[in-house]
Motif scaffolding. Structure first.
Motif, PDB file in Angstrom:
ATOM      1  N   TYR A   1      19.378 -60.152 -34.798  1.00  0.00           N
ATOM      2  CA  TYR A   1      18.150 -60.247 -35.568  1.00  0.00           C
ATOM      3  C   TYR A   1      18.035 -58.974 -36.417  1.00  0.00           C
ATOM      4  N   PRO A   2      17.570 -59.075 -37.653  1.00  0.00           N
ATOM      5  CA  PRO A   2      17.482 -57.869 -38.489  1.00  0.00           C
ATOM      6  C   PRO A   2      16.605 -56.795 -37.846  1.00  0.00           C
ATOM      7  N   HIS A   3      16.994 -55.557 -38.008  1.00  0.00           N
ATOM      8  CA  HIS A   3      16.195 -54.452 -37.481  1.00  0.00           C
ATOM      9  C   HIS A   3      14.892 -54.317 -38.249  1.00  0.00           C
ATOM     10  N   SER A   4      14.931 -54.651 -39.527  1.00  0.00           N
ATOM     11  CA  SER A   4      13.713 -54.654 -40.350  1.00  0.00           C
ATOM     12  C   SER A   4      13.953 -55.614 -41.503  1.00  0.00           C
ATOM     13  N   PHE A   5      12.911 -55.888 -42.251  1.00  0.00           N
ATOM     14  CA  PHE A   5      13.049 -56.746 -43.428  1.00  0.00           C
ATOM     15  C   PHE A   5      13.098 -55.927 -44.707  1.00  0.00           C
ATOM     16  N   ALA A   6      13.269 -54.620 -44.568  1.00  0.00           N
ATOM     17  CA  ALA A   6      13.361 -53.740 -45.729  1.00  0.00           C
ATOM     18  C   ALA A   6      14.711 -53.925 -46.420  1.00  0.00           C
ATOM     19  N   ASN A   7      14.756 -53.655 -47.703  1.00  0.00           N
ATOM     20  CA  ASN A   7      16.009 -53.773 -48.448  1.00  0.00           C
ATOM     21  C   ASN A   7      17.081 -52.813 -47.959  1.00  0.00           C
TER      22      ASN A   7
ATOM     23  N   ASP B   1      17.897 -52.461 -44.792  1.00  0.00           N
ATOM     24  CA  ASP B   1      18.521 -52.988 -43.578  1.00  0.00           C
ATOM     25  C   ASP B   1      19.952 -53.427 -43.893  1.00  0.00           C
ATOM     26  N   PRO B   2      20.928 -53.061 -43.049  1.00  0.00           N
ATOM     27  CA  PRO B   2      22.330 -53.408 -43.321  1.00  0.00           C
ATOM     28  C   PRO B   2      22.588 -54.918 -43.408  1.00  0.00           C
ATOM     29  N   ALA B   3      21.726 -55.726 -42.803  1.00  0.00           N
ATOM     30  CA  ALA B   3      21.926 -57.180 -42.837  1.00  0.00           C
ATOM     31  C   ALA B   3      21.506 -57.786 -44.165  1.00  0.00           C
ATOM     32  N   GLN B   4      20.771 -57.036 -44.984  1.00  0.00           N
ATOM     33  CA  GLN B   4      20.294 -57.555 -46.270  1.00  0.00           C
ATOM     34  C   GLN B   4      21.294 -57.294 -47.385  1.00  0.00           C
ATOM     35  N   ILE B   5      21.453 -58.285 -48.250  1.00  0.00           N
ATOM     36  CA  ILE B   5      22.323 -58.103 -49.418  1.00  0.00           C
ATOM     37  C   ILE B   5      21.504 -58.161 -50.704  1.00  0.00           C
TER      38      ILE B   5
ATOM     39  N   LEU C   1      19.978 -62.531 -46.064  1.00  0.00           N
ATOM     40  CA  LEU C   1      20.572 -61.909 -44.881  1.00  0.00           C
ATOM     41  C   LEU C   1      22.013 -62.356 -44.687  1.00  0.00           C
ATOM     42  N   ILE C   2      22.847 -61.424 -44.252  1.00  0.00           N
ATOM     43  CA  ILE C   2      24.218 -61.745 -43.867  1.00  0.00           C
ATOM     44  C   ILE C   2      24.179 -62.208 -42.422  1.00  0.00           C
ATOM     45  N   PRO C   3      24.668 -63.400 -42.125  1.00  0.00           N
ATOM     46  CA  PRO C   3      24.644 -63.864 -40.740  1.00  0.00           C
ATOM     47  C   PRO C   3      25.583 -63.043 -39.856  1.00  0.00           C
ATOM     48  N   SER C   4      25.185 -62.821 -38.623  1.00  0.00           N
ATOM     49  CA  SER C   4      26.052 -62.103 -37.697  1.00  0.00           C
ATOM     50  C   SER C   4      26.956 -63.061 -36.932  1.00  0.00           C
ATOM     51  N   ARG C   5      26.686 -64.337 -36.997  1.00  0.00           N
ATOM     52  CA  ARG C   5      27.530 -65.376 -36.389  1.00  0.00           C
ATOM     53  C   ARG C   5      27.625 -66.537 -37.365  1.00  0.00           C
ATOM     54  N   SER C   6      28.719 -67.240 -37.309  1.00  0.00           N
ATOM     55  CA  SER C   6      28.831 -68.430 -38.149  1.00  0.00           C
ATOM     56  C   SER C   6      27.943 -69.522 -37.561  1.00  0.00           C
ATOM     57  N   TRP C   7      27.449 -70.387 -38.423  1.00  0.00           N
ATOM     58  CA  TRP C   7      26.550 -71.431 -37.943  1.00  0.00           C
ATOM     59  C   TRP C   7      27.266 -72.386 -36.998  1.00  0.00           C
TER      60      TRP C   7
END
Length: 143
Positions: free
Chosen positions: A111-117, A119-123, A128-134
């Motif tokens: 789960y993202p650590h934050s919704f700020a731009n 955050d490493p998961a945000q592009i 968001l970049i998924p951490s697992r494939s669907w």
């Protein structure tokens, strides 16, 4: 709600239909709102919630929760930040909801650590970049 009611009836007739495993697909359209997403969700989610609750209760009452798995997902992710029309746009990372009597409640993936731009998961723009494939959830469901 009505589609899941029909699925519940089909599941309860599995012996009469001489099947031991089924896959049913139901749909709920109208969620691709690029404008006023909050209102769209407020209008549509109560029906989904009522249908899932009724389905869960029926499977529980019939003693079938451990034999049934319900998967809810979207065919694409949505941005977590609004666009100029107070809606959301197509994105990459999404989510799936899996329910069964044999599944423990938990979040899989990161789960993202934050919704700020930052955050490493945000592009960018709330995508968001998924951490697992669907597809990864299907391995656990199939086993």
């Amino acid at each position: 709600g009505n589609q899941l009611r029909i699925v519940a009836k089909m599941i309860l007739l599995n012996e009469a239909r001489e099947v031991n495993r089924d896959v049913f697909m139901v749909g709920s359209g109208g969620h691709d709102s690029h404008a006023l997403s909050k209102q769209s969700l407020n209008d549509r989610l109560p029906d989904i919630n009522g249908g899932v609750t009724a389905f869960y209760n029926e499977m529980r009452d019939q003693g079938m929760l451990d034999q049934v798995t319900l998967v809810m997902m979207s065919e694409f992710g949505r941005t977590i930040t609004p666009n100029t029309g107070r809606g959301s746009d197509h994105a990459w990372g999404g989510n799936a909801f899996v329910m069964s009597g044999e599944i423990d409640a938990k979040i899989l993936g990161q789960y993202p650590h934050s919704f700020a731009n930052t955050d490493p998961a945000q592009i960018g723009r709330g995508r968001l970049i998924p951490s697992r494939s669907w597809e990864s959830m299907w391995y656990g469901i199939a086993n």
